[in-house]
Every structure is written in C-alpha cells, then in structure tokens.
Scaffold this motif. Structure first.
Motif, mmCIF file in Angstrom:
data_model
loop_
_atom_site.group_PDB
_atom_site.id
_atom_site.type_symbol
_atom_site.label_atom_id
_atom_site.label_comp_id
_atom_site.label_asym_id
_atom_site.label_seq_id
_atom_site.Cartn_x
_atom_site.Cartn_y
_atom_site.Cartn_z
ATOM 1 N N GLY A 103 36.289 43.053 34.709
ATOM 2 C CA GLY A 103 37.222 41.942 34.531
ATOM 3 C C GLY A 103 38.675 42.381 34.588
ATOM 4 O O GLY A 103 39.472 41.827 35.351
ATOM 5 N N PRO A 104 39.092 43.381 33.781
ATOM 6 C CA PRO A 104 40.452 43.895 33.918
ATOM 7 C C PRO A 104 40.748 44.479 35.300
ATOM 8 O O PRO A 104 41.888 44.386 35.769
ATOM 9 C CB PRO A 104 40.515 44.968 32.820
ATOM 10 C CG PRO A 104 39.597 44.449 31.755
ATOM 11 C CD PRO A 104 38.453 43.842 32.530
ATOM 12 N N VAL A 105 39.750 45.082 35.952
ATOM 13 C CA VAL A 105 39.961 45.544 37.331
ATOM 14 C C VAL A 105 40.242 44.342 38.231
ATOM 15 O O VAL A 105 41.166 44.365 39.048
ATOM 16 C CB VAL A 105 38.747 46.336 37.844
ATOM 17 C CG1 VAL A 105 38.934 46.701 39.326
ATOM 18 C CG2 VAL A 105 38.525 47.598 37.020
ATOM 19 N N ALA A 106 39.448 43.287 38.067
ATOM 20 C CA ALA A 106 39.654 42.074 38.866
ATOM 21 C C ALA A 106 41.025 41.462 38.579
ATOM 22 O O ALA A 106 41.706 40.992 39.500
ATOM 23 C CB ALA A 106 38.546 41.062 38.582
ATOM 24 N N PHE A 107 41.432 41.445 37.306
ATOM 25 C CA PHE A 107 42.754 40.899 36.980
ATOM 26 C C PHE A 107 43.852 41.710 37.655
ATOM 27 O O PHE A 107 44.793 41.144 38.234
ATOM 28 C CB PHE A 107 42.970 40.873 35.469
ATOM 29 C CG PHE A 107 44.349 40.406 35.091
ATOM 30 C CD1 PHE A 107 44.649 39.057 35.059
ATOM 31 C CD2 PHE A 107 45.359 41.318 34.815
ATOM 32 C CE1 PHE A 107 45.931 38.618 34.748
ATOM 33 C CE2 PHE A 107 46.642 40.895 34.502
ATOM 34 C CZ PHE A 107 46.927 39.539 34.470
ATOM 35 N N ALA A 108 43.761 43.039 37.584
ATOM 36 C CA ALA A 108 44.778 43.889 38.212
ATOM 37 C C ALA A 108 44.825 43.654 39.718
ATOM 38 O O ALA A 108 45.908 43.620 40.318
ATOM 39 C CB ALA A 108 44.491 45.355 37.910
ATOM 40 N N LYS A 119 39.989 32.475 44.313
ATOM 41 C CA LYS A 119 39.658 32.064 42.948
ATOM 42 C C LYS A 119 39.150 33.288 42.205
ATOM 43 O O LYS A 119 38.540 34.185 42.802
ATOM 44 C CB LYS A 119 38.603 30.949 42.937
ATOM 45 C CG LYS A 119 39.101 29.627 43.512
ATOM 46 C CD LYS A 119 38.062 28.525 43.350
ATOM 47 C CE LYS A 119 38.599 27.188 43.881
ATOM 48 N NZ LYS A 119 37.631 26.072 43.685
ATOM 49 N N LEU A 120 39.375 33.299 40.898
ATOM 50 C CA LEU A 120 39.034 34.439 40.060
ATOM 51 C C LEU A 120 38.132 33.984 38.920
ATOM 52 O O LEU A 120 38.425 32.992 38.247
ATOM 53 C CB LEU A 120 40.315 35.058 39.491
ATOM 54 C CG LEU A 120 40.160 36.158 38.437
ATOM 55 C CD1 LEU A 120 39.538 37.404 39.041
ATOM 56 C CD2 LEU A 120 41.533 36.476 37.816
ATOM 57 N N ALA A 121 37.050 34.731 38.686
ATOM 58 C CA ALA A 121 36.168 34.458 37.548
ATOM 59 C C ALA A 121 36.053 35.715 36.697
ATOM 60 O O ALA A 121 35.815 36.811 37.218
ATOM 61 C CB ALA A 121 34.790 34.015 38.018
ATOM 62 N N ILE A 122 36.223 35.558 35.387
ATOM 63 C CA ILE A 122 36.156 36.665 34.434
ATOM 64 C C ILE A 122 35.029 36.373 33.448
ATOM 65 O O ILE A 122 34.989 35.302 32.833
ATOM 66 C CB ILE A 122 37.489 36.836 33.682
ATOM 67 C CG1 ILE A 122 38.632 37.088 34.665
ATOM 68 C CG2 ILE A 122 37.381 37.964 32.665
ATOM 69 C CD1 ILE A 122 38.549 38.397 35.410
ATOM 70 N N LEU A 123 34.131 37.352 33.262
ATOM 71 C CA LEU A 123 32.939 37.157 32.455
ATOM 72 C C LEU A 123 32.917 38.106 31.258
ATOM 73 O O LEU A 123 32.891 39.333 31.409
ATOM 74 C CB LEU A 123 31.677 37.392 33.308
ATOM 75 C CG LEU A 123 31.556 36.555 34.590
ATOM 76 C CD1 LEU A 123 30.295 36.945 35.363
ATOM 77 C CD2 LEU A 123 31.559 35.061 34.268
ATOM 78 N N ASP A 124 32.944 37.540 30.078
ATOM 79 C CA ASP A 124 32.732 38.206 28.796
ATOM 80 C C ASP A 124 33.596 39.457 28.600
ATOM 81 O O ASP A 124 33.097 40.535 28.288
ATOM 82 C CB ASP A 124 31.257 38.561 28.594
ATOM 83 C CG ASP A 124 30.894 38.540 27.105
ATOM 84 O OD1 ASP A 124 30.935 37.452 26.517
ATOM 85 O OD2 ASP A 124 30.609 39.614 26.540
ATOM 86 N N VAL A 125 34.891 39.268 28.767
ATOM 87 C CA VAL A 125 35.851 40.332 28.491
ATOM 88 C C VAL A 125 37.212 39.668 28.296
ATOM 89 O O VAL A 125 37.406 38.511 28.692
ATOM 90 C CB VAL A 125 35.902 41.360 29.653
ATOM 91 C CG1 VAL A 125 36.591 40.788 30.886
ATOM 92 C CG2 VAL A 125 36.549 42.673 29.218
ATOM 93 N N THR A 126 38.121 40.385 27.657
ATOM 94 C CA THR A 126 39.501 39.915 27.559
ATOM 95 C C THR A 126 40.393 40.846 28.378
ATOM 96 O O THR A 126 39.956 41.905 28.828
ATOM 97 C CB THR A 126 39.968 39.863 26.096
ATOM 98 O OG1 THR A 126 39.859 41.168 25.517
ATOM 99 C CG2 THR A 126 39.123 38.877 25.302
ATOM 100 N N ILE A 127 41.646 40.450 28.557
ATOM 101 C CA ILE A 127 42.545 41.170 29.444
ATOM 102 C C ILE A 127 43.534 42.011 28.633
ATOM 103 O O ILE A 127 44.271 41.474 27.802
ATOM 104 C CB ILE A 127 43.322 40.185 30.347
ATOM 105 C CG1 ILE A 127 42.340 39.318 31.157
ATOM 106 C CG2 ILE A 127 44.271 40.947 31.268
ATOM 107 C CD1 ILE A 127 41.385 40.083 32.040
ATOM 108 N N PRO A 128 43.558 43.332 28.839
ATOM 109 C CA PRO A 128 44.548 44.165 28.151
ATOM 110 C C PRO A 128 45.963 43.689 28.463
ATOM 111 O O PRO A 128 46.281 43.356 29.603
ATOM 112 C CB PRO A 128 44.302 45.563 28.747
ATOM 113 C CG PRO A 128 42.895 45.533 29.248
ATOM 114 C CD PRO A 128 42.669 44.122 29.712
ATOM 115 N N GLY A 129 46.799 43.644 27.425
ATOM 116 C CA GLY A 129 48.174 43.210 27.621
ATOM 117 C C GLY A 129 48.371 41.712 27.521
ATOM 118 O O GLY A 129 49.469 41.218 27.793
ATOM 119 N N ASP A 130 47.322 40.978 27.103
ATOM 120 C CA ASP A 130 47.449 39.521 26.987
ATOM 121 C C ASP A 130 48.131 39.097 25.687
ATOM 122 O O ASP A 130 48.349 37.913 25.443
ATOM 123 C CB ASP A 130 46.084 38.845 27.096
ATOM 124 C CG ASP A 130 45.178 39.110 25.906
ATOM 125 O OD1 ASP A 130 45.483 40.011 25.096
ATOM 126 O OD2 ASP A 130 44.134 38.430 25.791
#
Length: 283
Positions: A103-108, A119-130
């Motif tokens: 998920g953080p890799v996808a966000f980066a 489109k972006l989907a994030i599954l069962d994780v939060t984003i560092p730096g949020d």
C-alpha cells in the motif's frame, strides 16, 4: 475458473524483478504485502483475468526478486515498479492496488506519477506520513521491534519460520486462513539468505517513508485520482483506519470494511475484494 498465470523476470536498473502476468485488457497492477509475495493474489487473479491485464510483481528483496543490500524505502521500491511498467512493459496508464507494505509502495508510485495511475486501491494498511501513528499505539508491536537495530536478527536467527507462522496464524480472522502449502511457499523465499533481512528493511525504511510522503504532499498536494480504501473488520484487520488514513492524503476517497476478515484480505475474502475492486474500477 482456470486462468493461465505466467511467471516472468525483468532485468531492471537495480533489481532482477519477478512478476506474474495473466488475462487481457486494461493494465491492473497488484502489489503484495510482507511477509508475502505475488503468491498472495492467487485467489483474486481469476476474478480479473477476463477484464484486465494483470501484473503482480514481487517487490524488491521479496519473493523471487533479487535482494539488494539497500533501497527499501518505499520511494525506491516504487521506482522499481515504475521502471517495470513504463520501460520494460511500455505501460503508461494503469489501475493500482496495494496491500500491507504494498500500500505505501502504491501510494509513493501514485504520488510521483499522478497522471499514470487511473485509480488507486489500498487494502488494510495506513500511509506513513499521514499525520497519524501507524503502529496503533503499540498494538502492532512488531513495527518498532523490527526497527530496532540487530535485536530481531539475534532473536530470530535460524528461527524465522516460528515468527512467520505465528504472524500468519494470528493476524487473520482465524488461525487456518493460510494452508500449510501456502505458508510453505512464503517460507521458501523468506527463509532464503537475505529474505529476513529484506523483511526487516521494509520496516526500517519507515522514517524515510514519512519524510518522502510528507514531501510529496507538500509539493503537489493530496492525490486527486479516485481512491478505494478497505480494511478488515476482524482481528488485526485495520478496520476503518485505512479509509481514515487515505482521507488525510487524498481528496476523492471511498471505502470501508471487509466483513469477517483480518489482515490477509486477498486470501481471506478474495471474492468480496474482487467484487469491490471491479465495481470501483468500472465507475
């Protein structure tokens, strides 16, 4: 449903990356978590193969991808994925899904290539730096423990499989989410030389991830592409934390809970996850 899944390797600038491909249609990129590999998507891929061209890489240092000594901050890991897609596969626009550290890799990746990620989907994780605390105030005790220099190596050396099996048995909604055969596939790569070192490196990259993500947001603002955020509602599932985290770093966010599901979402609830993703991508 029988689907042909191909195993491939790409020689990139800094890694030799293993990746799976299947299906045909619009590109869909699936980024796995830790301690997993592209194998985690085995139950999800059949739902997508008639609609999408699926690319599921093993991230730097994990699965059957090579294990460099450094480069485990998610900005660098995402650069590997971007090179695979843009230079090796000549793909310039795609749907993107990330689970756990994927998920953080996808966000980066999305934060740096905003026009490429449809489109972006994030599954069962939060984003560092949020702006929140990723380790749930110590409930996810292994986060700070794995960032402690030298101690995890000393304690787990030669016994890595004990921790891995404990994690698989305790972070799902039930102890038998993963079969022994599937655990053995993950053990196959994580127990190789360098496998546990790279697992720890994903956690030890967290301070860099915070700084990088804060810089992405400071420079270009919140993500503008549509985002789906889903968390497991049981056990060590993230619950609504995933949605709340993505709302802090993106403007167009929807999502919620995966019912009767812990952390191993693609393996515990593949049909639900596939249906939610299919609906989201079709909107």
């Amino acid at each position: 449903m029988k689907v042909e899944v191909k195993s491939n390797f790409a020689r990139l600038s800094n890694v030799t990356m293993h990746y799976l491909t299947a299906g045909s249609g619009e590109p869909l990129v699936l980024l796995h978590g830790v301690p997993q590999s592209s194998h985690e998507w085995r139950h999800v891929i059949p739902y997508f193969a008639d609609k999408f061209f699926i690319i599921a890489p093993d991230l730097r240092g994990l699965g059957d991808t090579s294990r460099p000594i450094n480069g485990y901050d998610k900005k660098t890991v995402s650069a590997d994925v971007w090179e695979l897609l843009s230079q090796h596969l000549k793909i310039d626009s795609f749907f993107l899904v990330g689970h756990d550290w994927g998920g953080p890799v996808a966000f980066a990746l999305a934060a740096q290539h905003r026009d490429a990620v449809r489109k972006l989907a994030i599954l069962d994780v939060t984003i560092p730096g949020d702006g929140a605390e990723m380790s749930q105030g110590g409930r996810r005790w292994h986060h700070p423990f794995f960032r402690t220099p030298d101690l995890p190596e000393a304690m787990f050396g030669g016994r890595e499989h004990i921790y891995l099996e404990w994690l698989f048995d305790n972070y799902g909604s039930r102890t038998n989410v993963l079969s022994q055969e599937d655990k053995a596939e993950y053990f196959r790569t994580y127990l190789k030389p360098g496998g546990f070192r790279t697992l720890l490196a994903y956690y030890r990259g967290f301070p860099s991830d915070v700084r990088d993500n804060e810089a992405f947001l400071e420079k270009d603002g919140k993500l503008q592409m549509p985002v789906l955020a889903l968390g497991g509602d049981s056990g060590f599932g993230r619950g609504m934390e995933t949605l709340q985290s993505l709302e802090r770093v993106a403007d167009d966010v929807r999502g919620g809970l995966i019912p009767n599901c812990g952390h191993w979402v693609a393996e515990e609830a593949p049909e639900f996850v596939a249906e939610e993703l299919t609906r989201f991508f079709a909107e």
